[in-house]
Design a protein around this motif. Structure first.
Motif, PDB file in Angstrom:
ATOM      1  N   VAL A 415       7.038  55.829  27.860  1.00  0.00           N
ATOM      2  CA  VAL A 415       6.802  55.138  26.582  1.00  0.00           C
ATOM      3  C   VAL A 415       6.883  53.623  26.765  1.00  0.00           C
ATOM      4  CG1 VAL A 415       7.723  54.748  24.272  1.00  0.00           C
ATOM      5  CG2 VAL A 415       7.528  57.075  25.152  1.00  0.00           C
ATOM      6  N   ALA A 416       7.888  53.175  27.529  1.00  0.00           N
ATOM      7  CA  ALA A 416       8.025  51.733  27.773  1.00  0.00           C
ATOM      8  C   ALA A 416       6.805  51.169  28.472  1.00  0.00           C
ATOM      9  CB  ALA A 416       9.280  51.467  28.599  1.00  0.00           C
ATOM     10  N   MET A 417       6.266  51.923  29.443  1.00  0.00           N
ATOM     11  CA  MET A 417       5.114  51.423  30.190  1.00  0.00           C
ATOM     12  C   MET A 417       3.821  51.503  29.381  1.00  0.00           C
ATOM     13  SD  MET A 417       6.274  50.051  32.816  1.00  0.00           S
ATOM     14  CE  MET A 417       4.681  49.664  33.554  1.00  0.00           C
ATOM     15  N   VAL A 418       3.764  52.358  28.371  1.00  0.00           N
ATOM     16  CA  VAL A 418       2.626  52.328  27.445  1.00  0.00           C
ATOM     17  C   VAL A 418       2.594  50.977  26.738  1.00  0.00           C
ATOM     18  CG1 VAL A 418       1.659  53.299  25.321  1.00  0.00           C
ATOM     19  CG2 VAL A 418       2.501  54.827  27.108  1.00  0.00           C
ATOM     20  N   GLY A 419       3.759  50.533  26.246  1.00  0.00           N
ATOM     21  CA  GLY A 419       3.828  49.227  25.604  1.00  0.00           C
ATOM     22  C   GLY A 419       3.534  48.091  26.560  1.00  0.00           C
ATOM     23  N   TRP A 420       4.052  48.187  27.787  1.00  0.00           N
ATOM     24  CA  TRP A 420       3.796  47.170  28.807  1.00  0.00           C
ATOM     25  C   TRP A 420       2.299  47.093  29.101  1.00  0.00           C
ATOM     26  CZ3 TRP A 420       1.825  46.441  33.701  1.00  0.00           C
ATOM     27  CH2 TRP A 420       2.308  45.359  34.438  1.00  0.00           C
ATOM     28  N   HIS A 421       1.662  48.254  29.284  1.00  0.00           N
ATOM     29  CA  HIS A 421       0.230  48.317  29.568  1.00  0.00           C
ATOM     30  C   HIS A 421      -0.571  47.674  28.447  1.00  0.00           C
ATOM     31  CE1 HIS A 421      -3.737  50.269  29.197  1.00  0.00           C
ATOM     32  NE2 HIS A 421      -3.734  50.345  30.511  1.00  0.00           N
TER      33      HIS A 421
END
Length: 516
Positions: A415-421
């Motif tokens: 989930v965190a990397m979805v936001g980062w992406h």
């Protein structure tokens, strides 16, 4: 469509406040208020091409609707891909001694009619799900079975009975290649997967191959897809697209209406690697995007085939995407695995059973940004034919994470990397660093920086982040709170360098928006 089967078939940049909200969700998966009805997702490319999507494969419609509101929308997922919604084969008896699953997953890939009564729910439930997801800012993409009908049975989930090549009110023998004499093989099936006439005109593992070049068949298929578009669907994954000539796919697509977002529907094609010339994925790029199966294989080799001499190490992904022989990023749906590849006999692809490695591979894909990334989240299985959790009649029960459903898409690190992406967008990958083994780090322009460790021990690295000097909150391990950080703090010096300890099988990721 996996030809090896023997029975049927199987955004614009986010504002700082939005990034911090996604980081908070990664820590808590708290609920959020959905957006206005009809809102589209947050893709980073165009209104047609998706941003990060998730395949909630064979989740029922009630569960998909709930997940859009409670998790996917708040987490920043742009869209959700759902299982084929059309009426399908319903098996009533086991086939032979090795056949032990009455209602295998692949029932839904044997179409009987285009009514929306399926294992996943009713037409009314499907319509409500699409509306609910759109209200949550999540587009819906449908897995479309349009190459073929069934290969066995006589009963469907919608109560429609049929016999070989006869589907009352829909198709008759004249609508199929084999009865029409257009399949050149001796038994009506594909005997040579390198022969285009067989691949396009013969039955794939017994599935009755439609004459998709026929005007009548194209009209029926387009009518089905346009009904889904009217209900709010934004696009399609075309199952077994390799078994239709591009010209047929183009003709069907030309009949499709615009979506509720005012654009033509997204169109991604399942064209498996292998075969000469016109049968390769590259030959279909003018007709739509293609599925990144080769990319999934390269990730498995990097993440799971690591040896002492660094063969297959994570560092090998310094060259990835088109430079590594894959289809162009802007024409590819990229993924770690899907429902076919996770069941690969040779173990050539990762799946949920790989645990932390599987999660890390998803984080790599989201960080690298190749293609339109799709997170795969489905159900646990023991045998390749296993049914998703279901009632005795085959109808799929509500998804409960940890009770037969893997829910990988909820992992806080993903989930965190979805936001980062979503935040770094299309910024170029620069400042690539590796220990030539299993740790890599890189920047995305001056928008963000990430480090990944596929090793079994933490690793301290000193690297160029490409960011201004300051203190940054790692979005994977924590979130900004009251001016502080609940997780790891990355201190960047005046020259952009930082010394960071990257956890084993872990990720550290920051953005300009996570600066304290």
């Amino acid at each position: 469509m996996d030809p090896s089967r023997t029975r049927g078939r199987r955004a614009p940049f986010l504002r700082r406040t939005t990034v911090l909200a996604v980081a908070a969700l990664a820590a808590s998966l708290a609920l959020a208020v959905p957006t206005a009805d009809g809102a589209v997702g947050r893709g980073s490319r165009s209104t047609q091409e998706p941003g990060v999507t998730v395949s909630l494969w064979e989740w029922n419609w009630r569960s998909v609707a709930r997940e859009c509101t409670d998790v996917l929308g708040p987490a920043g997922y742009d869209g959700v891909q759902v299982a084929p919604p059309q009426n399908s084969l319903k098996r009533t008896a086991l086939g032979n001694g090795s056949d032990t699953v009455l209602h295998p997953w692949w029932e839904v890939y044997q179409a009987v009619s285009y009514d929306l009564t399926s294992r996943m729910g009713t037409e009314a439930q499907f319509k409500k799900m699409v509306k609910t997801c759109r209200r949550a800012g999540v587009k819906v993409y449908v897995d479309a079975v349009i190459n073929h009908t069934t290969g066995q049975g006589s009963t469907s989930y919608g109560g429609v009975d049929y016999t070989p090549y006869r589907y009352d009110g829909l198709y008759g023998p004249e609508d199929f290649h084999a009865p029409s004499g257009e399949c050149p093989s001796s038994d009506g099936g594909i005997q040579d997967f390198n022969a285009k006439a067989q691949v396009w005109n013969c039955n794939l593992v017994g599935l009755e191959d439609l004459r998709t070049g026929s005007d009548d068949v194209q009209a029926e298929i387009a009518g089905y897809l346009n009904k889904l578009i009217r209900y709010g669907v934004s696009g399609f994954r075309v199952d077994a697209a390799k078994h239709m000539p591009p010209r047929d796919l183009d003709a069907i697509y030309s009949r499709l209406n615009r979506t509720k977002d005012g654009v033509k529907p997204y169109w991604s094609l399942e064209v498996l690697p292998g075969g000469p010339g016109v049968l390769r994925p590259e030959a279909y790029l003018r007709s739509g995007d293609v599925l990144g199966v080769d990319g999934a294989r390269q990730m498995q080799q990097a993440f799971k085939s690591y040896t002492a001499d660094h063969t297959g190490s994570l560092s090998s992904l310094e060259v990835f995407g088109a430079a590594a022989g894959l289809t162009p990023s802007g024409k590819t749906v990229s993924f770690v695995t899907n429902h076919d590849s996770e069941r690969n006999d040779a173990g050539d692809y990762l799946n949920y059973k790989d645990g932390a490695t599987y999660v890390l591979a998803h984080q790599w894909l989201l960080a690298d940004g190749y293609g339109s990334p799709q997170v795969y989240s489905s159900f646990a299985w023991v045998t390749k034919d296993d049914s998703p959790p279901a009632r005795a009649d085959g109808r799929i029960t509500d998804a409960v994470c940890g009770q037969g459903w893997t829910c990988v898409h909820r992992d806080r690190g993903i989930v965190a990397m979805v936001g980062w992406h979503d935040y770094v967008g299309a910024a170029k990958r620069v400042n690539f660093w590796t220990d030539d083994a299993n740790v890599v780090a890189f920047s995305k322009g001056n928008r963000g920086w990430v480090a990944l460790n596929n090793g079994t021990a933490p690793k301290e690295v000193r690297v160029q982040t490409g960011l201004p000097g300051g203190r940054y909150c790692d979005v994977v391990s924590g979130a900004e709170q009251a001016g502080g950080c609940t997780g790891t703090v990355v201190t960047v010096g005046s020259t952009g360098f930082a010394t960071v300890t990257v956890p084993a099988k872990g990720v550290v990721a920051v953005t300009r928006a996570s600066r304290l």
